[in-house]
Write a protein that holds these residues in place. Sequence first.
Motif, PDB file in Angstrom:
ATOM      1  N   ASN A 274       0.860  -1.191   0.000  1.00 58.34           N
ATOM      2  CA  ASN A 274       0.000   0.000   0.000  1.00 58.34           C
ATOM      3  C   ASN A 274       0.894   1.237   0.000  1.00 58.34           C
ATOM      4  OD1 ASN A 274      -2.092   1.838   0.169  1.00 58.34           O
ATOM      5  ND2 ASN A 274      -2.319   1.612   2.394  1.00 58.34           N
ATOM      6  N   PRO A 275       1.350   1.683  -1.174  1.00 61.18           N
ATOM      7  CA  PRO A 275       2.246   2.856  -1.219  1.00 61.18           C
ATOM      8  C   PRO A 275       1.541   4.172  -0.918  1.00 61.18           C
ATOM      9  CG  PRO A 275       1.687   2.168  -3.428  1.00 61.18           C
ATOM     10  CD  PRO A 275       1.080   1.147  -2.518  1.00 61.18           C
ATOM     11  N   TYR A 276       0.227   4.168  -0.788  1.00 62.64           N
ATOM     12  CA  TYR A 276      -0.513   5.413  -0.543  1.00 62.64           C
ATOM     13  C   TYR A 276      -0.590   5.750   0.942  1.00 62.64           C
ATOM     14  CZ  TYR A 276      -1.998   3.687  -5.097  1.00 62.64           C
ATOM     15  OH  TYR A 276      -2.011   3.167  -6.358  1.00 62.64           O
ATOM     16  N   GLY A 277      -0.290   4.800   1.820  1.00 65.04           N
ATOM     17  CA  GLY A 277      -0.356   5.056   3.246  1.00 65.04           C
ATOM     18  C   GLY A 277      -1.752   4.838   3.800  1.00 65.04           C
ATOM     19  N   THR A 278      -1.857   4.988   5.091  1.00 64.11           N
ATOM     20  CA  THR A 278      -3.143   4.806   5.768  1.00 64.11           C
ATOM     21  C   THR A 278      -4.086   5.932   5.378  1.00 64.11           C
ATOM     22  OG1 THR A 278      -2.011   3.767   7.632  1.00 64.11           O
ATOM     23  CG2 THR A 278      -4.268   4.556   8.008  1.00 64.11           C
ATOM     24  N   PRO A 279      -5.313   5.598   4.988  1.00 67.65           N
ATOM     25  CA  PRO A 279      -6.251   6.674   4.610  1.00 67.65           C
ATOM     26  C   PRO A 279      -6.542   7.580   5.794  1.00 67.65           C
ATOM     27  CG  PRO A 279      -7.024   4.530   3.855  1.00 67.65           C
ATOM     28  CD  PRO A 279      -5.882   4.261   4.772  1.00 67.65           C
ATOM     29  N   GLN A 280      -6.774   8.819   5.498  1.00 65.44           N
ATOM     30  CA  GLN A 280      -7.105   9.780   6.538  1.00 65.44           C
ATOM     31  C   GLN A 280      -8.497   9.502   7.081  1.00 65.44           C
ATOM     32  OE1 GLN A 280      -6.637  13.766   5.066  1.00 65.44           O
ATOM     33  NE2 GLN A 280      -4.437  13.562   4.723  1.00 65.44           N
ATOM     34  N   ALA A 281      -8.684   9.846   8.335  1.00 64.00           N
ATOM     35  CA  ALA A 281      -9.990   9.665   8.967  1.00 64.00           C
ATOM     36  C   ALA A 281     -10.986  10.677   8.415  1.00 64.00           C
ATOM     37  CB  ALA A 281      -9.855   9.815  10.484  1.00 64.00           C
ATOM     38  N   VAL A 282     -12.250  10.315   8.533  1.00 57.78           N
ATOM     39  CA  VAL A 282     -13.306  11.218   8.075  1.00 57.78           C
ATOM     40  C   VAL A 282     -13.341  12.443   8.978  1.00 57.78           C
ATOM     41  CG1 VAL A 282     -15.784  11.414   7.619  1.00 57.78           C
ATOM     42  CG2 VAL A 282     -14.598   9.245   7.210  1.00 57.78           C
ATOM     43  N   ASP A 283     -13.639  13.574   8.407  1.00 58.01           N
ATOM     44  CA  ASP A 283     -13.726  14.809   9.177  1.00 58.01           C
ATOM     45  C   ASP A 283     -14.720  14.629  10.322  1.00 58.01           C
ATOM     46  OD1 ASP A 283     -13.773  17.370  10.128  1.00 58.01           O
ATOM     47  OD2 ASP A 283     -14.336  18.315   8.244  1.00 58.01           O
TER      48      ASP A 283
END
Length: 300
Positions: free
Chosen positions: A174-183
């Motif tokens: 997963n080269p994109y990294g951990t997805p950001q949390a929802v606002d």
Amino acid sequence: MLSPSEALVFPPPGGPEIVTVVNRTYSNAVAQQVILRSEAATPGQNYIKAEFFGPQQAGDTDGDALAFTGFRASSVAREIRAEFPGESIAMSANYFQNGYGAFSYAAGKGRGDDTCLYGWQDIRSPESMRQDFRNLGRIKVRLRLCQSGASVERLLAVMYNYTITGTYASPSWNPYGTPQAVDKNLGRPGHPVYPVKAEDVPMRPGGGDVTASVPPRPVRRVVAVAPAQPEPQPLPPVAAVSIPSPASAGAPVQPARPAVAGRRMDGGVMERGQPPSQVPQVSIPSPSCLSGPGAVQGCR
């Protein structure tokens, strides 16, 4: 050689068009060069090149390994000189970022009326996320694009809006990294969300912001010329009307000849232009006859 549908990276909607895909496997990566249609005069081939570094299948581990060098300005400058020999292509000093992270580019004038762009991007998760064998792998992307009569912004829209569809069937890649949390304010009262107009989104795909496979034809503006108004013609002169004076009012008045045929008073038919023979003469008395005491000579 693969079909365009087997590409691992696609240009944005609207073009440029994919001609073919050159695929090669290594012991540690898969490299694809997506050939794009070119209508430019500058020598060379337009393409999007993507190199996916990750766990290969068992049959590919005996092949050659694809070397990966970190990003350096000197190495990118050598790539630009190799792609555009003899052309004036300058690297931009600004910071850019698309949906996959930071990227940069170099642009300049090619042969004739060509505008050329070379973009580069290395996609890899932050080092803090690459722990416990998670968020591993990386993607190296290069864009080489020349088009006649295009602006740098139109070519740069391809770098902003390309799409990566390839991946490895591995939970650790997963080269994109951990997805950001929802606002956290999403769905909470007191935090309205307003729509964004299409013209407020810069470098959006589609329309005139994305380069086409064929240079657009210049628009010819046709100016409608109003028809010339005819010059006003002078009105015909009005016939003079003679009004008799009171002194000459006692003279007998000759009636006008009728313009059309009619019936005479004796029952006959009058010819066109023939004066009536039975119309009595009319005399208009002068003012002296009306105001004087009694009959005056000349009054009837």
